[in-house]
Design an enzyme around this catalytic site. Structure first.
Site, PDB file in Angstrom:
ATOM      1  N   CYS A  74     -36.646  -2.667  -5.521  1.00  0.00           N
ATOM      2  CA  CYS A  74     -36.883  -1.913  -4.279  1.00  0.00           C
ATOM      3  C   CYS A  74     -35.631  -1.106  -3.902  1.00  0.00           C
ATOM      4  O   CYS A  74     -35.288  -0.163  -4.587  1.00  0.00           O
ATOM      5  CB  CYS A  74     -37.319  -2.876  -3.171  1.00  0.00           C
ATOM      6  SG  CYS A  74     -38.026  -2.032  -1.763  1.00  0.00           S
TER       7      CYS A  74
ATOM      8  N   GLU B 222     -40.618 -10.957  -7.071  1.00  0.00           N
ATOM      9  CA  GLU B 222     -40.302 -12.320  -6.634  1.00  0.00           C
ATOM     10  C   GLU B 222     -41.349 -12.906  -5.691  1.00  0.00           C
ATOM     11  O   GLU B 222     -41.355 -14.118  -5.470  1.00  0.00           O
ATOM     12  CB  GLU B 222     -38.912 -12.347  -5.982  1.00  0.00           C
ATOM     13  CG  GLU B 222     -38.771 -11.637  -4.632  1.00  0.00           C
ATOM     14  CD  GLU B 222     -38.545 -10.129  -4.740  1.00  0.00           C
ATOM     15  OE1 GLU B 222     -38.875  -9.545  -5.780  1.00  0.00           O
ATOM     16  OE2 GLU B 222     -38.059  -9.528  -3.758  1.00  0.00           O
TER      17      GLU B 222
ATOM     18  N   HIS C 112     -41.909  -5.816  -5.525  1.00  0.00           N
ATOM     19  CA  HIS C 112     -41.173  -7.091  -5.465  1.00  0.00           C
ATOM     20  C   HIS C 112     -41.762  -8.117  -6.444  1.00  0.00           C
ATOM     21  O   HIS C 112     -42.790  -8.723  -6.142  1.00  0.00           O
ATOM     22  CB  HIS C 112     -41.217  -7.648  -4.032  1.00  0.00           C
ATOM     23  CG  HIS C 112     -40.383  -6.842  -3.095  1.00  0.00           C
ATOM     24  ND1 HIS C 112     -39.071  -7.132  -2.836  1.00  0.00           N
ATOM     25  CD2 HIS C 112     -40.668  -5.726  -2.389  1.00  0.00           C
ATOM     26  CE1 HIS C 112     -38.585  -6.241  -1.994  1.00  0.00           C
ATOM     27  NE2 HIS C 112     -39.533  -5.372  -1.709  1.00  0.00           N
TER      28      HIS C 112
END
Ligand code: XMP
Length: 519
Positions: free
Chosen positions: A86, A177, A175
């Site tokens: 990002c 994660e 993202h």
């Protein structure tokens, strides 16, 4: 802050994203050690030789605000692979000569990413050339830097995954994660194993052996004391130390009278009778109640409890001879110095009191064996140390205990009523297999009496509030949605079984704007 100098690692440079800790936890989950460092700190430090890969986190800033973001470009030329996520993706592109602008269309939430070309980073990531991912951005890379190639695009971000294979620089706009990104873990795995060429070096099994060895080295023949609360962190510390140094450890357990029902018996049963630890039990119920008499202000309650706890703990500790160390359950999130990366100051909401973190002026050296670990890692370690699943999966319980779940004055009678209500609530959650789905749940007693009718009689009794939340880390939270049948049943159980309560309400606020505890 470099903690583990002996292990090869990934270093995560934090630009203030709310997901930075999640990146670290996901990398450790795939079996590789990593650390977080604030971007403000890394500029002043040289990378140590064990850093085999860098991850640049997301963040709330804009890369075109030159004054606010000072990134050390040299890190991109350090011949270490870099993955930008990002904001991290945007800063790589900007520093390498690309352009970043505010997007016409912001992307928040789920988006589809489509493959443009093969890359080591995305091996096995796409299914039929695409993948659902989670986006959260209002800026985008609009011009690719020289020698970079596009690996994937989304409808609002043409340069969604990019790479410079020769320099080992990779950028992704979404993202990986967060759990909403399908296959996000595959991207992190590809980066750490295939691009950074790291091997697995992190698991709860090696943790146990390594930490026991380290504690033995640190402590030698000296004695150690430990404040045991019965919560997950202090239980794991106590058990680890008992494996490492046996009878040289003394645990002190202070019963403030503000614990959950039967908690003192459970702690004594587990640690003294079952595990045969040196455990000193101090019943200080009366002292706490006396000091708290007529106190209403939440902050005053917290301070009184924290201070009295230290006083009692110190008094007891002084009686044990030749003590040189104090063991504490400090965890990695307590140490991460990245919170002020945006320059903002978080206002003080509550004075947290943690039984593990108190006596500073005792002249004892600290033993903090969990300081590299996240909570979920501490839980896994606890299982390796033969602590029961029941202890390991306990909901968090605040240091000041039931005092902050009882707005208004604290009396012995009110504590008794509250302990019962909490007991029925938690018991029902366990019986209905809901306990492990909830991050934290408790009953509180509100300082309000309302009218009810039982049989033919009027009642005028207290209001019981139930709170149950889901959360990642306690920083934000959502209320848990129960079925009507469960709510009906728990309300009946509480009102029918506990004299003193005739009405039950459920807290449906999230955090923010509310906090998890009432005070
Ligand atoms: P709040 O109420 O601040 O709570 O949203 C967030 C988490 O912290 C716990 N909590 C505490 N834990 N000492 C602790 O050890 C404290 O003084 C304390 N106050 C709140 C709370 O239970 C929740 O898990």
């Amino acid at each position: 802050m470099h903690l583990e100098n002996s292990l090869n690692k990934i270093l995560i440079i934090d630009f203030g994203s709310q997901f930075t800790q999640l990146i670290a936890r996901k990398i450790r989950e795939v079996g590789v050690y990593c650390e977080i460092i604030s971007n403000n700190k890394i500029n002043k430090k040289k990378l140590d030789k064990n850093v085999k890969g860098l991850v640049l986190s997301g963040g709330p800033l804009n890369v075109y605000q030159n004054k606010k973001v000072k990134f050390n470009k040299e890190l991109l030329n350090a011949k270490i692979p870099v993955l930008g996520i990002c904001f991290g993706h945007q800063i790589i592109s900007k520093e390498m000569g690309g352009k970043v602008k505010q997007s016409k269309f912001r992307e928040f939430g789920l988006a589809k990413v489509k493959k443009v070309k093969n890359s080591i980073l995305t091996n096995n990531f796409f299914k039929k050339g695409q993948c659902d991912v989670w986006m959260s951005h209002s800026d985008e890379v609009t011009k690719l830097p020289k020698n970079f190639k596009v690996v994937a695009k989304s409808s609002n971000s043409k340069l969604c995954i990019v790479e410079n294979k020769k320099k080992n620089l990779y950028g992704i706009q979404f993202h990986p994660e967060v759990t909403h990104t399908n296959n996000g873990k595959i991207i992190l795995k590809n980066f750490v194993f295939d691009i950074c060429k790291l091997r697995k070096n992190w698991s709860s099994k090696n943790q146990k052996i390594k930490l026991i060895k380290e504690v033995r080295n640190q402590v030698g023949n000296s004695k150690v004391i430990c404040a045991l609360s019965g919560g997950v962190d202090s239980s794991v510390v106590a058990k680890l130390l008992s494996y490492a140094i046996g009878k040289k450890l003394t645990c002190i357990f202070v019963n403030t009278g503000l614990l959950r029902k039967n908690e003192e018996y459970q702690v004594i049963e587990t640690f003294k009778k079952k595990f045969k630890l040196n455990l000193i039990y101090i019943n200080a119920e009366k002292e706490f109640l006396k000091k708290l008499k007529n106190v209403i202000d939440p902050e005053k309650k917290r301070k009184i409890i924290g201070n009295l706890f230290i006083k009692i703990f110190e008094k007891c500790a002084k009686k044990i001879k030749n003590v040189k160390f104090l063991a504490q359950g400090t965890l990695y999130p307590d140490l991460i110095e990245s919170k002020s990366v945006t320059g903002s100051q978080t206002s003080k909401i509550k004075s947290h009191h943690n039984v593990g973190g108190l006596p500073k002026k005792m002249n004892l050296k600290l033993v903090e064996p969990l300081k590299y670990l996240f909570k979920d890692e501490v839980r896994k370690l606890g299982l390796e140390l033969n602590l029961s699943k029941e202890i390991i999966s306990r909901h968090p319980f605040p240091g000041p205990g039931l005092a902050i779940r009882m707005p208004g004055i604290i009396t012995k009678d009110k504590i008794k009523i509250l302990k019962e209500a909490d007991y029925y609530f938690i018991k029902s959650l366990k019986e209905n297999n809901l306990y492990d789905k909830i991050w934290q749940a408790y009953a509180a007693l509100l300082p309000v009496k309302t009218v009810g009718v039982m049989g033919d009689n009027r009642t005028y009794e207290y209001l019981c509030l139930l709170r149950a939340i889901t959360s990642e880390d306690g920083m934000t939270a959502d209320f848990f949605e129960f079925k009507k049948s469960f709510m009906q049943s728990i309300s009946n159980q509480i009102v029918n079984n506990i004299r003193g309560i005739n009405r039950v309400v459920y807290d449906i606020t999230s955090k923010p704007p509310s906090t998890i505890e009432l005070e």
